[in-house]
Scaffold this active site. Sequence first.
Site, PDB file in Angstrom:
ATOM      1  N   GLU A   1      -6.740  -8.776   1.658  1.00 31.63           N
ATOM      2  CA  GLU A   1      -6.296 -10.045   2.488  1.00 31.63           C
ATOM      3  C   GLU A   1      -7.494 -10.836   2.945  1.00 31.63           C
ATOM      4  O   GLU A   1      -7.417 -12.028   3.064  1.00 31.63           O
ATOM      5  CB  GLU A   1      -5.594  -9.170   4.004  1.00 31.63           C
ATOM      6  CG  GLU A   1      -5.141 -10.405   4.526  1.00 31.63           C
ATOM      7  CD  GLU A   1      -4.510  -9.681   6.233  1.00 31.63           C
ATOM      8  OE1 GLU A   1      -4.115  -8.667   6.073  1.00 31.63           O
ATOM      9  OE2 GLU A   1      -4.855 -10.713   7.061  1.00 31.63           O
TER      10      GLU A   1
ATOM     11  N   ASN B   1      -3.261  -0.382   8.402  1.00 30.29           N
ATOM     12  CA  ASN B   1      -2.219  -0.244   9.401  1.00 30.29           C
ATOM     13  C   ASN B   1      -1.917   1.340   9.821  1.00 30.29           C
ATOM     14  O   ASN B   1      -1.574   1.781  10.616  1.00 30.29           O
ATOM     15  CB  ASN B   1      -1.196  -1.203   9.341  1.00 30.29           C
ATOM     16  CG  ASN B   1      -0.105  -0.686   8.476  1.00 30.29           C
ATOM     17  OD1 ASN B   1       0.824   0.175   8.982  1.00 30.29           O
ATOM     18  ND2 ASN B   1       0.014  -1.351   7.300  1.00 30.29           N
TER      19      ASN B   1
ATOM     20  N   HIS C   1       0.855  -1.308  -0.055  1.00 31.65           N
ATOM     21  CA  HIS C   1      -0.075   0.014   0.197  1.00 31.65           C
ATOM     22  C   HIS C   1       0.912   1.235   0.035  1.00 31.65           C
ATOM     23  O   HIS C   1       0.701   1.946   0.986  1.00 31.65           O
ATOM     24  CB  HIS C   1      -0.705   0.072   1.206  1.00 31.65           C
ATOM     25  CG  HIS C   1      -2.108  -0.676   0.998  1.00 31.65           C
ATOM     26  ND1 HIS C   1      -2.848  -1.373   1.935  1.00 31.65           N
ATOM     27  CD2 HIS C   1      -3.172  -0.653  -0.143  1.00 31.65           C
ATOM     28  CE1 HIS C   1      -3.898  -1.954   1.381  1.00 31.65           C
ATOM     29  NE2 HIS C   1      -4.079  -1.499   0.408  1.00 31.65           N
TER      30      HIS C   1
ATOM     31  N   THR D   1      -4.530  -9.344   9.650  1.00 30.06           N
ATOM     32  CA  THR D   1      -3.314  -9.302  10.410  1.00 30.06           C
ATOM     33  C   THR D   1      -2.994  -7.912  10.914  1.00 30.06           C
ATOM     34  O   THR D   1      -2.344  -7.693  12.095  1.00 30.06           O
ATOM     35  CB  THR D   1      -2.212  -9.619   9.640  1.00 30.06           C
ATOM     36  OG1 THR D   1      -2.163  -8.762   8.469  1.00 30.06           O
ATOM     37  CG2 THR D   1      -2.138 -10.832   9.111  1.00 30.06           C
TER      38      THR D   1
ATOM     39  N   HIS E   1      -0.650  -9.016   0.396  1.00 29.25           N
ATOM     40  CA  HIS E   1      -1.992  -9.245   1.056  1.00 29.25           C
ATOM     41  C   HIS E   1      -2.633 -10.610   0.454  1.00 29.25           C
ATOM     42  O   HIS E   1      -3.660 -11.157   0.953  1.00 29.25           O
ATOM     43  CB  HIS E   1      -3.114  -8.276   0.856  1.00 29.25           C
ATOM     44  CG  HIS E   1      -2.804  -6.918   0.999  1.00 29.25           C
ATOM     45  ND1 HIS E   1      -2.178  -5.900   0.323  1.00 29.25           N
ATOM     46  CD2 HIS E   1      -2.623  -6.222   2.228  1.00 29.25           C
ATOM     47  CE1 HIS E   1      -1.919  -4.949   0.896  1.00 29.25           C
ATOM     48  NE2 HIS E   1      -2.047  -5.280   1.967  1.00 29.25           N
TER      49      HIS E   1
ATOM     50  N   SER F   1       4.158   0.007   5.117  1.00 30.36           N
ATOM     51  CA  SER F   1       4.671  -0.150   3.795  1.00 30.36           C
ATOM     52  C   SER F   1       5.229   1.096   3.463  1.00 30.36           C
ATOM     53  O   SER F   1       5.568   1.369   2.173  1.00 30.36           O
ATOM     54  CB  SER F   1       3.228  -0.366   2.961  1.00 30.36           C
ATOM     55  OG  SER F   1       2.373  -1.051   3.425  1.00 30.36           O
TER      56      SER F   1
HETATM   57 FE1  F3S Z   1       3.074  -9.194   6.934  1.00 27.97          FE
HETATM   58 FE2  F3S Z   1       2.604  -8.107   9.095  1.00 27.97          FE
HETATM   59 FE3  F3S Z   1       3.739  -6.799   7.309  1.00 27.97          FE
HETATM   60  S1  F3S Z   1       1.286  -9.350   8.070  1.00 27.97           S
HETATM   61  S2  F3S Z   1       2.865  -7.649   5.545  1.00 27.97           S
HETATM   62  S3  F3S Z   1       4.711  -8.494   8.349  1.00 27.97           S
HETATM   63  S4  F3S Z   1       2.336  -6.075   8.700  1.00 27.97           S
END
Ligand code: F3S
Length: 278
Positions: A122, A219, A36, A161, A70, A261
């Site tokens: 996801e 997030n 993202h 997640t 995702h 991200s």
């Molecule tokens: Fe995976 Fe957690 Fe990043 S689910 S993509 S390590 S925020």
Amino acid sequence: MKIELASNYGFCFGVKRAIDIAQKYENSATMGPLIHNQDEINRLKNDFNVGLYSNLSDVKPNDTVIIRTHGIPKNDLKELKKSAKKVINATCPFVTTPQNIVKNMSKEGYSILIFGDLEHPEVKGVMSYAADLEDVHVVLSVKDLEKIIFKNKKIACVAQTTKKKECYLEIINALILKNKEVRVFNTICDATFENQDAAREISKKADVMIVIGGKSSSNTKQLHSICLENCKDSHLIENETELENSWFKNKEFCGITAGASTPDWVIQKVIDKIESFK
Ligand code: F3S
């Protein structure tokens, strides 16, 4: 004005891994945005010619296609394997876990409950692994439980997640009051928590907070809402071009955090620009 970074911020393990994979496969394309963050997607396009497909129908027989962090729905993966030359899976392993739990538990006769956002890629991917698609239910709150009719007496639960543990617990507490068997899997990712805890800490000290990340990233939005609880002047931006000089007038402590991200080079540009306002 003092500028300080949160003790944990930015790229998580899954995103770093996906970017490493994409950089290895020059001239490929990702199915949906890899992560993202538009700036990082542009960099991968410019430096490694990694393109972006929005639909399965875009895929051509000679293509190498990378699956986003995702994940994608099970049937899309099947189709993709038929239409592309090579499929590279960059799904974060922490997302593969709930996919496998849903697959296995629904095979064992459990109804599936997912705590998450129905529109999130996801969640769409995870729910597609249920053996019975009519017995997989997605909720965002305790209230959403009211309208659900489970087909089985046994219920297995997973969470998106990036969701908050506290909210997941509320849903599980409500569920267990009315059901005999509830199996709960904690599929919430620690990377998200670490960034969240650090954001909470630094926003308590800050009189202005800058949260850097994709505006559609779940997030990042959560980091922003945590910062707003402690610091009303918390701004969510994607990059340095959105900064406004006025936000920093008469401020003494500027805290900075970034979504999972957000690449370091974007964060550095933001810091440089804030420094230039001083
Ligand atoms: Fe995976 Fe957690 Fe990043 S689910 S993509 S390590 S925020």
